[in-house]
Motif scaffolding. Structure first.
Motif, mmCIF file in Angstrom:
data_model
loop_
_atom_site.group_PDB
_atom_site.id
_atom_site.type_symbol
_atom_site.label_atom_id
_atom_site.label_comp_id
_atom_site.label_asym_id
_atom_site.label_seq_id
_atom_site.Cartn_x
_atom_site.Cartn_y
_atom_site.Cartn_z
ATOM 1 N N MET A 1 0.819 -1.185 0.000
ATOM 2 C CA MET A 1 0.000 0.000 0.000
ATOM 3 C C MET A 1 0.865 1.251 0.000
ATOM 4 O O MET A 1 0.496 2.231 -0.641
ATOM 5 N N THR A 2 1.972 1.204 0.694
ATOM 6 C CA THR A 2 2.847 2.376 0.724
ATOM 7 C C THR A 2 3.336 2.716 -0.679
ATOM 8 O O THR A 2 3.334 3.879 -1.081
ATOM 9 N N ALA A 3 3.730 1.700 -1.428
ATOM 10 C CA ALA A 3 4.201 1.934 -2.804
ATOM 11 C C ALA A 3 3.082 2.522 -3.659
ATOM 12 O O ALA A 3 3.312 3.451 -4.442
ATOM 13 N N ALA A 4 1.883 1.998 -3.513
ATOM 14 C CA ALA A 4 0.750 2.519 -4.289
ATOM 15 C C ALA A 4 0.445 3.959 -3.907
ATOM 16 O O ALA A 4 0.222 4.809 -4.776
ATOM 17 N N GLU A 29 -10.072 -3.329 9.577
ATOM 18 C CA GLU A 29 -8.989 -3.159 10.553
ATOM 19 C C GLU A 29 -7.648 -2.947 9.859
ATOM 20 O O GLU A 29 -6.821 -2.145 10.318
ATOM 21 N N PHE A 30 -7.415 -3.654 8.756
ATOM 22 C CA PHE A 30 -6.178 -3.497 7.990
ATOM 23 C C PHE A 30 -6.004 -2.041 7.554
ATOM 24 O O PHE A 30 -4.964 -1.425 7.786
ATOM 25 N N TYR A 31 -7.037 -1.483 6.927
ATOM 26 C CA TYR A 31 -6.932 -0.112 6.433
ATOM 27 C C TYR A 31 -6.924 0.902 7.568
ATOM 28 O O TYR A 31 -6.224 1.916 7.484
ATOM 29 N N GLU A 32 -7.666 0.660 8.632
ATOM 30 C CA GLU A 32 -7.622 1.571 9.778
ATOM 31 C C GLU A 32 -6.215 1.610 10.362
ATOM 32 O O GLU A 32 -5.723 2.673 10.750
ATOM 33 N N HIS A 33 -5.546 0.468 10.410
ATOM 34 C CA HIS A 33 -4.168 0.397 10.912
ATOM 35 C C HIS A 33 -3.225 1.240 10.042
ATOM 36 O O HIS A 33 -2.229 1.781 10.538
ATOM 37 N N LEU A 34 -3.552 1.373 8.757
ATOM 38 C CA LEU A 34 -2.726 2.163 7.835
ATOM 39 C C LEU A 34 -3.084 3.652 7.846
ATOM 40 O O LEU A 34 -2.490 4.432 7.108
#
Length: 53
Positions: A1-4, A29-34
């Motif tokens: 996700m960071t690269a995108a 939860e995955f996206y909230e963590h990001l």
């Protein structure tokens, strides 16, 4: 996700919207963590033709 996210930023894109089903807790939860947050919006759709079997 960071690269995108970095790629999008380099192209001048300043906002990213994601569609995640409300009942998909692991992905939420995955996206909230990001650092993504729920904007409390609703996505509407209308199927104009029956989906073929």
């Amino acid at each position: 996700m960071t690269a995108a996210e970095n790629w999008l930023s380099e192209k001048g894109i300043w906002k990213l919207n994601l569609l995640v089903r409300e009942d998909n807790a692991p992905v939420r939860e995955f996206y909230e963590h990001l650092g993504y947050r729920d904007t409390r919006t609703i996505c509407f759709q209308k199927v104009l033709e029956p989906v073929p079997d």
